[in-house]
Scaffold this motif. Structure first.
Motif, PDB file in Angstrom:
ATOM      1  N   MET A   1       0.849  -1.173   0.000  1.00  0.00           N
ATOM      2  CA  MET A   1       0.000   0.000   0.000  1.00  0.00           C
ATOM      3  C   MET A   1       0.893   1.234   0.000  1.00  0.00           C
ATOM      4  SD  MET A   1      -3.480   0.323   0.380  1.00  0.00           S
ATOM      5  CE  MET A   1      -3.669  -1.365   0.892  1.00  0.00           C
ATOM      6  N   LYS A   2       0.508   2.211  -0.821  1.00  0.00           N
ATOM      7  CA  LYS A   2       1.316   3.416  -0.952  1.00  0.00           C
ATOM      8  C   LYS A   2       0.407   4.586  -1.286  1.00  0.00           C
ATOM      9  CE  LYS A   2       4.965   4.856  -4.147  1.00  0.00           C
ATOM     10  NZ  LYS A   2       5.882   4.349  -5.159  1.00  0.00           N
ATOM     11  N   LEU A   3       0.698   5.753  -0.733  1.00  0.00           N
ATOM     12  CA  LEU A   3      -0.035   6.966  -1.095  1.00  0.00           C
ATOM     13  C   LEU A   3       0.854   7.827  -1.976  1.00  0.00           C
ATOM     14  CD1 LEU A   3      -1.466   6.274   1.913  1.00  0.00           C
ATOM     15  CD2 LEU A   3      -2.753   8.179   1.019  1.00  0.00           C
TER      16      LEU A   3
ATOM     17  N   ARG B   1      -2.927  24.481   0.563  1.00  0.00           N
ATOM     18  CA  ARG B   1      -3.293  23.710   1.759  1.00  0.00           C
ATOM     19  C   ARG B   1      -4.172  22.501   1.443  1.00  0.00           C
ATOM     20  NH1 ARG B   1      -5.385  28.386   5.692  1.00  0.00           N
ATOM     21  NH2 ARG B   1      -7.094  28.018   4.276  1.00  0.00           N
ATOM     22  N   TYR B   2      -4.582  22.337   0.176  1.00  0.00           N
ATOM     23  CA  TYR B   2      -5.468  21.240  -0.211  1.00  0.00           C
ATOM     24  C   TYR B   2      -4.617  20.153  -0.863  1.00  0.00           C
ATOM     25  CZ  TYR B   2     -10.098  19.349  -1.270  1.00  0.00           C
ATOM     26  OH  TYR B   2     -11.236  18.595  -1.293  1.00  0.00           O
ATOM     27  N   HIS B   3      -4.791  18.922  -0.427  1.00  0.00           N
ATOM     28  CA  HIS B   3      -3.948  17.824  -0.911  1.00  0.00           C
ATOM     29  C   HIS B   3      -4.807  16.638  -1.338  1.00  0.00           C
ATOM     30  CE1 HIS B   3      -0.669  20.014   1.044  1.00  0.00           C
ATOM     31  NE2 HIS B   3      -1.489  20.124   2.083  1.00  0.00           N
ATOM     32  N   TYR B   4      -4.436  16.066  -2.452  1.00  0.00           N
ATOM     33  CA  TYR B   4      -5.017  14.807  -2.914  1.00  0.00           C
ATOM     34  C   TYR B   4      -3.906  13.768  -2.962  1.00  0.00           C
ATOM     35  CZ  TYR B   4      -9.595  16.302  -4.801  1.00  0.00           C
ATOM     36  OH  TYR B   4     -10.886  16.740  -4.957  1.00  0.00           O
ATOM     37  N   TYR B   5      -4.224  12.567  -2.495  1.00  0.00           N
ATOM     38  CA  TYR B   5      -3.305  11.437  -2.628  1.00  0.00           C
ATOM     39  C   TYR B   5      -4.084  10.260  -3.187  1.00  0.00           C
ATOM     40  CZ  TYR B   5       0.406  13.681   0.032  1.00  0.00           C
ATOM     41  OH  TYR B   5       1.401  14.530   0.449  1.00  0.00           O
ATOM     42  N   LEU B   6      -3.464   9.577  -4.135  1.00  0.00           N
ATOM     43  CA  LEU B   6      -4.016   8.340  -4.666  1.00  0.00           C
ATOM     44  C   LEU B   6      -3.534   7.193  -3.782  1.00  0.00           C
ATOM     45  CD1 LEU B   6      -3.306   8.996  -8.432  1.00  0.00           C
ATOM     46  CD2 LEU B   6      -5.532   9.066  -7.298  1.00  0.00           C
TER      47      LEU B   6
ATOM     48  N   TYR C   1      -5.118   1.341  -8.427  1.00  0.00           N
ATOM     49  CA  TYR C   1      -5.520   2.322  -7.426  1.00  0.00           C
ATOM     50  C   TYR C   1      -6.752   1.829  -6.688  1.00  0.00           C
ATOM     51  CZ  TYR C   1      -2.274   5.502  -9.682  1.00  0.00           C
ATOM     52  OH  TYR C   1      -1.151   6.084 -10.198  1.00  0.00           O
ATOM     53  N   ASP C   2      -6.668   1.878  -5.352  1.00  0.00           N
ATOM     54  CA  ASP C   2      -7.789   1.466  -4.508  1.00  0.00           C
ATOM     55  C   ASP C   2      -8.723   2.627  -4.189  1.00  0.00           C
ATOM     56  OD1 ASP C   2      -7.100  -1.187  -4.348  1.00  0.00           O
ATOM     57  OD2 ASP C   2      -6.123  -1.035  -2.398  1.00  0.00           O
ATOM     58  N   GLY C   3      -8.231   3.849  -4.327  1.00  0.00           N
ATOM     59  CA  GLY C   3      -9.050   5.006  -3.997  1.00  0.00           C
ATOM     60  C   GLY C   3      -8.200   6.251  -3.891  1.00  0.00           C
ATOM     61  N   PHE C   4      -8.724   7.219  -3.142  1.00  0.00           N
ATOM     62  CA  PHE C   4      -8.007   8.475  -2.952  1.00  0.00           C
ATOM     63  C   PHE C   4      -8.486   9.159  -1.687  1.00  0.00           C
ATOM     64  CE2 PHE C   4     -11.784   9.573  -5.285  1.00  0.00           C
ATOM     65  CZ  PHE C   4     -12.191  10.784  -4.744  1.00  0.00           C
ATOM     66  N   ILE C   5      -7.688  10.128  -1.272  1.00  0.00           N
ATOM     67  CA  ILE C   5      -8.003  10.932  -0.109  1.00  0.00           C
ATOM     68  C   ILE C   5      -7.757  12.393  -0.489  1.00  0.00           C
ATOM     69  CG2 ILE C   5      -5.662  10.579   0.801  1.00  0.00           C
ATOM     70  CD1 ILE C   5      -6.802  10.707   3.617  1.00  0.00           C
ATOM     71  N   GLY C   6      -8.645  13.276  -0.034  1.00  0.00           N
ATOM     72  CA  GLY C   6      -8.483  14.711  -0.256  1.00  0.00           C
ATOM     73  C   GLY C   6      -8.718  15.441   1.048  1.00  0.00           C
ATOM     74  N   TYR C   7      -7.756  16.259   1.447  1.00  0.00           N
ATOM     75  CA  TYR C   7      -7.884  16.962   2.722  1.00  0.00           C
ATOM     76  C   TYR C   7      -7.288  18.354   2.618  1.00  0.00           C
ATOM     77  CZ  TYR C   7      -2.957  15.760   3.507  1.00  0.00           C
ATOM     78  OH  TYR C   7      -1.592  15.639   3.391  1.00  0.00           O
ATOM     79  N   GLU C   8      -7.652  19.182   3.599  1.00  0.00           N
ATOM     80  CA  GLU C   8      -7.215  20.573   3.614  1.00  0.00           C
ATOM     81  C   GLU C   8      -6.702  20.944   4.998  1.00  0.00           C
ATOM     82  OE1 GLU C   8      -9.115  24.969   2.566  1.00  0.00           O
ATOM     83  OE2 GLU C   8     -10.378  23.170   2.452  1.00  0.00           O
ATOM     84  N   ASN C   9      -5.410  21.252   5.079  1.00  0.00           N
ATOM     85  CA  ASN C   9      -4.826  21.725   6.331  1.00  0.00           C
ATOM     86  C   ASN C   9      -5.299  23.140   6.600  1.00  0.00           C
ATOM     87  OD1 ASN C   9      -2.022  20.089   5.120  1.00  0.00           O
ATOM     88  ND2 ASN C   9      -2.952  19.464   7.044  1.00  0.00           N
ATOM     89  N   GLY C  10      -5.426  23.489   7.893  1.00  0.00           N
ATOM     90  CA  GLY C  10      -5.791  24.849   8.259  1.00  0.00           C
ATOM     91  C   GLY C  10      -7.177  25.255   7.816  1.00  0.00           C
ATOM     92  N   TYR C  11      -8.076  24.294   7.699  1.00  0.00           N
ATOM     93  CA  TYR C  11      -9.458  24.571   7.282  1.00  0.00           C
ATOM     94  C   TYR C  11     -10.139  25.502   8.277  1.00  0.00           C
ATOM     95  CZ  TYR C  11     -14.289  23.704   5.912  1.00  0.00           C
ATOM     96  OH  TYR C  11     -15.599  23.852   5.518  1.00  0.00           O
TER      97      TYR C  11
ATOM     98  N   LEU D   1     -12.928   4.647  -1.549  1.00  0.00           N
ATOM     99  CA  LEU D   1     -12.308   3.410  -1.995  1.00  0.00           C
ATOM    100  C   LEU D   1     -13.233   2.705  -2.964  1.00  0.00           C
ATOM    101  CD1 LEU D   1     -11.135   2.106   1.486  1.00  0.00           C
ATOM    102  CD2 LEU D   1      -9.760   3.333  -0.197  1.00  0.00           C
ATOM    103  N   VAL D   2     -12.642   2.094  -3.976  1.00  0.00           N
ATOM    104  CA  VAL D   2     -13.452   1.299  -4.907  1.00  0.00           C
ATOM    105  C   VAL D   2     -13.898   0.033  -4.173  1.00  0.00           C
ATOM    106  CG1 VAL D   2     -12.411   2.252  -7.001  1.00  0.00           C
ATOM    107  CG2 VAL D   2     -11.391   0.231  -5.935  1.00  0.00           C
TER     108      VAL D   2
END
Length: 170
Positions: free
Chosen positions: A1-3, A56-61, A70-80, A92-93
């Motif tokens: 597993m890897k992001l 501040r917005y990040h997407y990782y596969l 690819y199993d899915g993705f994550i999207g997040y925002e620091n300092g929201y 996730l699929v």
């Protein structure tokens, strides 16, 4: 597993993973019309591109190295909010469920949040989404409920959840 940090070249992959995930996760929760509306607005190429351009917005596969898929993705925002990271999306699929990808991605998020200096992670989850139990198993708790108008006559009926960094239960 890897992001893997996503870039604009990954927009089509993110959109495809979102559709596959949503068609499975929300088929019994949202109407087809609401699902299409949300996918076309929240996951338009333009919307994702705009988010990727925000520092501040990040997407990782989420990549399964054993199957090179690819199993899915994550999207997040620091300092929201003050000292708070918002998990905007983690999907996730269906065929990836049970492989530990979600837990792996949340552990990654907790590390990235702490590295940024934020002390809290927040997220919204549909009240009828079984993912709520997963979040609770990972140390998140409900702190509020909300109904949000998203336009076109549709609403999101959500629990707002939080995880406190450094919580002894994490």
């Amino acid at each position: 597993m890897k992001l893997i940090k996503a870039t604009e070249k990954d927009i089509a992959v993110i959109r495809d993973l979102a559709r596959k995930s949503w068609e499975h996760a929300y088929k019994d929760i949202l109407s087809g019309e609401q699902m299409e509306y949300m996918l076309s607005t929240m996951y338009s190429a333009e919307e994702i591109k705009d988010q990727l351009q925000q520092p501040r917005y990040h997407y990782y596969l989420i990549k399964d190295e054993s199957s090179d898929s690819y199993d899915g993705f994550i999207g997040y925002e620091n300092g929201y909010e003050e000292k708070t990271t918002k998990l905007h999306r983690i999907y996730l699929v269906p065929e990836s469920k049970g492989k530990g990808a979600g837990k792996y991605a949340l552990e990654f998020l907790k590390e990235k949040t702490a590295d940024h200096g934020d002390l809290r992670i927040i997220l919204n989850v549909n009240k009828y989404n079984p993912a709520r139990a997963f979040y609770e198993s990972q140390g998140f708790r409900i702190y509020e409920e909300g109904v949000f108008d998203i336009g076109n006559g549709f609403v999101m009926d959500d629990y707002l959840m939080e995880f406190i960094i450094g919580n002894p239960e994490d």
